[in-house]
Design a protein around this motif. Structure first.
Motif, PDB file in Angstrom:
ATOM      1  N   ARG A  53     -13.407  22.715   7.130  1.00 12.12           N
ATOM      2  CA  ARG A  53     -13.574  21.458   7.638  1.00 12.12           C
ATOM      3  C   ARG A  53     -14.063  21.752   9.177  1.00 12.12           C
ATOM      4  O   ARG A  53     -14.747  20.778   9.696  1.00 12.12           O
ATOM      5  CB  ARG A  53     -12.431  20.724   7.684  1.00 12.12           C
ATOM      6  N   CYS A  56      -8.332  10.611   7.079  1.00  4.57           N
ATOM      7  CA  CYS A  56      -6.989  10.838   6.373  1.00  4.57           C
ATOM      8  C   CYS A  56      -6.047  11.568   7.033  1.00  4.57           C
ATOM      9  O   CYS A  56      -6.619  12.797   7.273  1.00  4.57           O
ATOM     10  CB  CYS A  56      -7.267  10.994   4.790  1.00  4.57           C
ATOM     11  N   TRP A  99      -3.825  13.561   5.667  1.00  5.07           N
ATOM     12  CA  TRP A  99      -3.393  14.636   5.310  1.00  5.07           C
ATOM     13  C   TRP A  99      -4.884  15.578   5.215  1.00  5.07           C
ATOM     14  O   TRP A  99      -4.691  16.824   5.313  1.00  5.07           O
ATOM     15  CB  TRP A  99      -3.240  14.321   3.474  1.00  5.07           C
ATOM     16  N   ALA A 100      -5.934  15.111   5.267  1.00  3.77           N
ATOM     17  CA  ALA A 100      -7.185  15.934   5.515  1.00  3.77           C
ATOM     18  C   ALA A 100      -7.189  16.632   6.807  1.00  3.77           C
ATOM     19  O   ALA A 100      -7.443  17.793   6.857  1.00  3.77           O
ATOM     20  CB  ALA A 100      -8.418  14.872   5.410  1.00  3.77           C
ATOM     21  N   GLY A 122      -5.695  19.227   3.667  1.00  2.00           N
ATOM     22  CA  GLY A 122      -6.204  18.207   2.765  1.00  2.00           C
ATOM     23  C   GLY A 122      -6.819  18.615   1.290  1.00  2.00           C
ATOM     24  O   GLY A 122      -6.416  19.859   1.019  1.00  2.00           O
ATOM     25  N   MET A 167     -11.347  18.983  -2.941  1.00  2.00           N
ATOM     26  CA  MET A 167     -12.573  18.425  -3.272  1.00  2.00           C
ATOM     27  C   MET A 167     -13.020  17.178  -2.449  1.00  2.00           C
ATOM     28  O   MET A 167     -14.256  16.823  -2.397  1.00  2.00           O
ATOM     29  CB  MET A 167     -12.443  17.829  -4.644  1.00  2.00           C
ATOM     30  N   CYS A 168     -12.204  16.877  -1.145  1.00  2.00           N
ATOM     31  CA  CYS A 168     -12.403  15.689  -0.679  1.00  2.00           C
ATOM     32  C   CYS A 168     -13.299  16.226   0.637  1.00  2.00           C
ATOM     33  O   CYS A 168     -12.812  16.934   1.664  1.00  2.00           O
ATOM     34  CB  CYS A 168     -11.151  15.358  -0.112  1.00  2.00           C
ATOM     35  N   SER A 217     -11.451   6.188   2.768  1.00  4.68           N
ATOM     36  CA  SER A 217     -11.370   7.642   2.837  1.00  4.68           C
ATOM     37  C   SER A 217      -9.953   8.176   3.414  1.00  4.68           C
ATOM     38  O   SER A 217      -9.938   8.904   4.231  1.00  4.68           O
ATOM     39  CB  SER A 217     -12.399   8.473   3.732  1.00  4.68           C
ATOM     40  N   GLY A 218      -8.931   7.511   3.053  1.00  3.50           N
ATOM     41  CA  GLY A 218      -7.604   7.739   3.621  1.00  3.50           C
ATOM     42  C   GLY A 218      -6.755   6.637   2.896  1.00  3.50           C
ATOM     43  O   GLY A 218      -6.743   6.387   1.873  1.00  3.50           O
ATOM     44  N   LEU A 237      -2.367   6.173  -0.208  1.00  2.00           N
ATOM     45  CA  LEU A 237      -1.653   7.143  -0.841  1.00  2.00           C
ATOM     46  C   LEU A 237      -0.418   6.433  -1.159  1.00  2.00           C
ATOM     47  O   LEU A 237      -0.024   5.291  -0.499  1.00  2.00           O
ATOM     48  CB  LEU A 237      -1.382   8.094   0.308  1.00  2.00           C
ATOM     49  N   GLU A 251      -5.157  11.495  -8.877  1.00  2.00           N
ATOM     50  CA  GLU A 251      -6.182  12.582  -9.629  1.00  2.00           C
ATOM     51  C   GLU A 251      -5.609  13.062 -10.793  1.00  2.00           C
ATOM     52  O   GLU A 251      -6.413  13.344 -11.742  1.00  2.00           O
ATOM     53  CB  GLU A 251      -5.922  13.758  -8.531  1.00  2.00           C
ATOM     54  N   LYS A 293      -2.829  18.291  -3.501  1.00  2.00           N
ATOM     55  CA  LYS A 293      -2.249  16.898  -2.896  1.00  2.00           C
ATOM     56  C   LYS A 293      -0.783  17.249  -3.130  1.00  2.00           C
ATOM     57  O   LYS A 293      -0.202  17.587  -3.886  1.00  2.00           O
ATOM     58  CB  LYS A 293      -2.704  16.117  -3.879  1.00  2.00           C
TER      59      LYS A 293
HETATM   60  S1  SF4 Z   1      -8.671  12.978  -1.088  1.00  2.00           S
HETATM   61 FE1  SF4 Z   1      -7.553  11.269  -0.368  1.00  2.00          FE
HETATM   62  S2  SF4 Z   1      -5.581  12.373   0.595  1.00  2.00           S
HETATM   63 FE2  SF4 Z   1      -7.015  14.084  -0.287  1.00  2.00          FE
HETATM   64  S3  SF4 Z   1      -7.825  14.677   1.716  1.00  2.00           S
HETATM   65 FE3  SF4 Z   1      -9.179  13.108   0.993  1.00  2.00          FE
HETATM   66  S4  SF4 Z   1      -8.769  11.334   1.766  1.00  2.00           S
HETATM   67 FE4  SF4 Z   1      -6.845  12.505   2.235  1.00  2.00          FE
END
Ligand code: SF4
Ligand SMILES: [Zn+2]
Length: 360
Positions: free
Chosen positions: A28, A67, A69-70, A74, A77-78, A122-123, A154, A180, A193
């Protein structure tokens, strides 16, 4: 649910995710774009299947700073964090400007206001570090004249009092949860995740307490799974989600290759192919009797980075999938055929996810 403040550090420590997270942070860090906090990430008009029938919808992707978590690394795939605002938070005023711009977009492009509003960030829309309580309440008021609202979150942040901002406006309310997969091992090791299926079940129960419902978002073919494993995992995940009280809709997202992600790195090294559209059809057809609305909206269909077949039939198959989304009638898949279905069948039969030794 617990109101403890979750933090990426808590998720990370002792959960064996440090290596995935370190790799994701490094990937990232390659991004260098910045985004305007007064512009929504995306907005579009569409038609969606709801428990009360099909509805015109306005989908809003708010830019909230991203997000949390990102930020820790994170999901594999995101790429959404790459689209978020530098520095990580967007003020109430700017968020409401984004909402206004989306309504303006609707006014310019639709004859009537949509009855269904879907808000993604996106979060987590329900994470108050992303979207302040004040903004959440204002969004509830802004859309009080609509019929239904869906907000993404989430599971950690799903609390009945937060959902009351919408239900008390008379809105049918749903929480969209990026589960997911129903398989904890796949969610942890392939998607990176942090939460468990039990957390999803708890969030659905919390939503029910608020007279709200839940939509599960599933990911078809995370990295490290063969096509066969991915399809099998998805079929069982759809059924397990449909069996959870309050979860009335399952939305299956075929994985696509987003920028600045681990999936993209593996894709470049020849180790990842997005799922076949035939796999999407197979899952939808085989789970058509599940006790939930099951839909899929393949993003980037027909391209190398998106779910695809041979290039010849992708548009036709995508049309059948969209048709299924609205009518839930599996016979739509009988009307599409292509020679590449044989290739897909061979892939499903022979693809293996582990390293095959060339000699021994
Ligand atoms: S898929 Fe959702 S939880 Fe995972 S990094 Fe992306 S925004 Fe965050
Ligand atoms: Zn084809």
């Amino acid at each position: 649910m617990s109101t403890d403040e979750p933090s990426p550090e808590v998720y990370e420590s002792g959960r064996g995710m440090d290596a995935h997270n370190a790799a994701m942070r490094e990937i990232r860090a390659r991004r260098d774009e910045t985004y305007d906090p007064r512009e929504p990430t995306r907005v579009w008009l569409d038609e969606d299947n709801t428990p009360d029938g099909t509805r015109q919808s306005l989908t809003i992707i708010l830019n909230t700073g991203g997000c949390r978590w990102a930020r820790a690394g994170g999901c594999t795939m995101c790429g959404y964090v790459a689209e978020s605002v530098e520095g990580g938070s967007v003020s109430h005023g700017d968020l409401m400007t984004q909402v206004e711009k989306c309504i303006e977009h609707e006014r310019e492009n639709a004859d009537d206001p949509a009855r269904l509003i879907k808000i993604y960030t996106s979060g987590s829309f329900l994470d108050e570090r992303e979207v302040p309580a004040e903004t959440r309440a204002a969004v509830g008021e802004t859309f009080a004249d609509r019929e239904r609202i869906v907000v993404e979150s989430l599971p950690d942040f799903v609390d009945a009092p937060k959902l009351a901002d919408f239900t008390h406006q008379g809105l049918e309310t749903d929480v969209a949860i990026g589960l997911e997969t129903a398989t904890d091992r796949v969610r942890h090791d392939c998607v990176n995740k942090y939460f468990d299926f039990a957390d999803f079940e708890a969030a659905c129960a919390e939503a029910r307490d608020a007279d709200a419902g839940a939509k599960a978002y599933l990911l078809l073919k995370p990295p490290f799974l063969s096509e066969t494993e991915a399809v099998a995992d998805m079929k069982s995940s759809v059924r397990r989600c449909a069996a959870v009280d309050g979860c009335h809709t399952v939305s299956m997202n075929p994985c696509n290759v987003q920028r600045y992600t681990m999936v993209e790195d593996i894709f470049h090294d020849g180790g990842y192919r997005p799922p076949w559209l035939w796999s999407v059809c197979d899952v939808l057809e085989s789970t058509a009797d599940a006790d939930a609305i099951v839909v899929s909206d393949p993003v980037g269909h027909g391209s190398d980075r998106g779910p695809h077949n041979c290039g010849e039939c992708d548009d036709r198959v995508q049309t059948a999938i969209k048709d299924f989304d609205l009518r839930q009638d599996p016979s739509v898949f009988e009307q599409v055929a292509c020679e590449c279905e044989l290739t897909w069948e061979a892939v499903v039969e022979h693809e293996r996810s582990f390293g095959m030794p060339l000699a021994r």
